[in-house]
Design a protein around this motif. Structure first.
Motif, PDB file in Angstrom:
ATOM      1  N   SER B  27       0.822  -1.200   0.000  1.00 51.16           N
ATOM      2  CA  SER B  27       0.000   0.000   0.000  1.00 51.16           C
ATOM      3  C   SER B  27       0.865   1.262   0.000  1.00 51.16           C
ATOM      4  O   SER B  27       1.819   1.391   0.780  1.00 51.16           O
ATOM      5  N   GLY B  28       0.525   2.180  -0.910  1.00 48.24           N
ATOM      6  CA  GLY B  28       1.255   3.442  -0.966  1.00 48.24           C
ATOM      7  C   GLY B  28       2.475   3.430  -1.864  1.00 48.24           C
ATOM      8  O   GLY B  28       3.078   4.484  -2.100  1.00 48.24           O
ATOM      9  N   HIS B  29       2.833   2.261  -2.379  1.00 38.08           N
ATOM     10  CA  HIS B  29       4.003   2.200  -3.255  1.00 38.08           C
ATOM     11  C   HIS B  29       3.669   2.780  -4.626  1.00 38.08           C
ATOM     12  O   HIS B  29       2.688   2.413  -5.256  1.00 38.08           O
ATOM     13  N   PHE B  49       5.400   0.742 -14.043  1.00 38.98           N
ATOM     14  CA  PHE B  49       4.361   1.750 -13.817  1.00 38.98           C
ATOM     15  C   PHE B  49       4.805   2.707 -12.724  1.00 38.98           C
ATOM     16  O   PHE B  49       5.371   2.298 -11.713  1.00 38.98           O
ATOM     17  N   GLN B  50       4.509   3.967 -12.941  1.00 41.00           N
ATOM     18  CA  GLN B  50       4.579   4.942 -11.859  1.00 41.00           C
ATOM     19  C   GLN B  50       3.155   5.399 -11.622  1.00 41.00           C
ATOM     20  O   GLN B  50       2.569   6.071 -12.475  1.00 41.00           O
ATOM     21  N   ASN B  51       2.606   5.026 -10.491  1.00 37.49           N
ATOM     22  CA  ASN B  51       1.165   5.167 -10.249  1.00 37.49           C
ATOM     23  C   ASN B  51       0.409   4.462 -11.384  1.00 37.49           C
ATOM     24  O   ASN B  51       0.684   3.296 -11.648  1.00 37.49           O
ATOM     25  N   ALA B  93       6.992  -6.503  -8.495  1.00 38.33           N
ATOM     26  CA  ALA B  93       7.735  -5.816  -7.439  1.00 38.33           C
ATOM     27  C   ALA B  93       7.211  -4.399  -7.303  1.00 38.33           C
ATOM     28  O   ALA B  93       6.740  -3.810  -8.281  1.00 38.33           O
ATOM     29  N   SER B  94       7.285  -3.843  -6.102  1.00 36.75           N
ATOM     30  CA  SER B  94       6.875  -2.450  -5.917  1.00 36.75           C
ATOM     31  C   SER B  94       7.889  -1.730  -5.055  1.00 36.75           C
ATOM     32  O   SER B  94       8.614  -2.355  -4.261  1.00 36.75           O
ATOM     33  N   SER B  95       7.965  -0.428  -5.243  1.00 35.84           N
ATOM     34  CA  SER B  95       8.830   0.383  -4.398  1.00 35.84           C
ATOM     35  C   SER B  95       8.142   1.702  -4.079  1.00 35.84           C
ATOM     36  O   SER B  95       7.274   2.174  -4.821  1.00 35.84           O
TER      37      SER B  95
END
Lengths: 112, 114
Positions: B27-29, B49-51, B93-95
């Motif tokens: 959440s929030g990444h 993806f960015q957002n 993956a997310s960051s």
């Protein structure tokens, strides 16, 4: 294009032996460097990272030093344990976001 | 949730079938990535993806592969008319931020095309 080369496995060591996994990279710019680990049945985890030349990343007894002059980021551990058995991936990221380019992985087995 | 969640964990598809793989990032990444990992290989980048914006899809191997993230959180990777060479583990993956931050990986979806 950018690429990562690492020593082929599998590597088999006895418990408490010294570990080195060699990694070299090719990049057009100035990348950040990473080691990821994949334990059996688990997802990829970041083990350590270094973002500039001569930086040393360290975690869980593992170390790697960013060597720009030799374009290398070798992974070392002084005394391996059975629980270190896993696949280790060297990787780099050069873009402004975190697109990561991985090496082929090195499988490590540590026997008691 | 605490980590990146992917579903299903395993998928068997008949050749020619369409599949959809889901990723729930942390959440929030802001950043979300898809990778393809063939057996015995390192993961290979597919898309970023960015957002909700897909900023890089240079790694998608063909126009049969399509990814979306319509509300900037959950993402779906769709593969149309699956072929045997699509068999692999698909990692998400997310960051948290843009830039050289730590990306957290899910456990992946193992796709087998028969």
């Amino acid at each position: 294009g950018d690429s990562v080369t690492q020593m082929e496995g599998p590597v088999t060591l006895s418990e408490e032996a010294f570990l080195t996994i060699n990694c070299t990279y090719t990049a057009t710019g100035y990348p950040s460097l990473f080691w990821y680990v994949q334990y059996p049945g688990e997802g990829l985890q970041l083990l350590l990272k270094a973002t500039k030349a001569d930086d040393k990343g360290s975690n869980k007894g593992f170390e790697a030093t960013y060597r720009k002059e030799t374009t290398s980021f070798h992974l070392e551990k002084g005394s391996v344990q059975v629980s270190d058995s896993a696949v280790y991936f060297c990787a780099l990221s050069e873009t402004s976001y975190d697109k990561v380019i991985f090496g082929p992985g090195t499988s490590l087995s540590v026997i008691p | 949730g605490a980590g990146v969640s992917q579903s299903p964990r395993y998928k068997v598809a008949k050749r020619g079938q369409d599949v959809a793989l889901r990723c729930d990032p942390i959440s929030g990444h802001v950043s979300l990535f898809w990778y393809q990992q063939a057996l015995g290989q390192g993961p290979e980048f597919l898309t970023y993806f960015q957002n909700e914006a897909q900023l890089d899809k240079s790694g998608l191997p063909s126009d049969r592969f399509f990814a979306e993230r319509p509300e900037g959180s959950v993402s779906t990777l769709k593969i149309q008319r699956t072929q045997q060479e699509d068999s692999a583990v698909y990692l998400c993956a997310s960051s948290l931020v843009r830039g050289p931050a730590e990306a957290f990986f899910g456990q992946g979806t193992r796709l087998t095309v028969v």
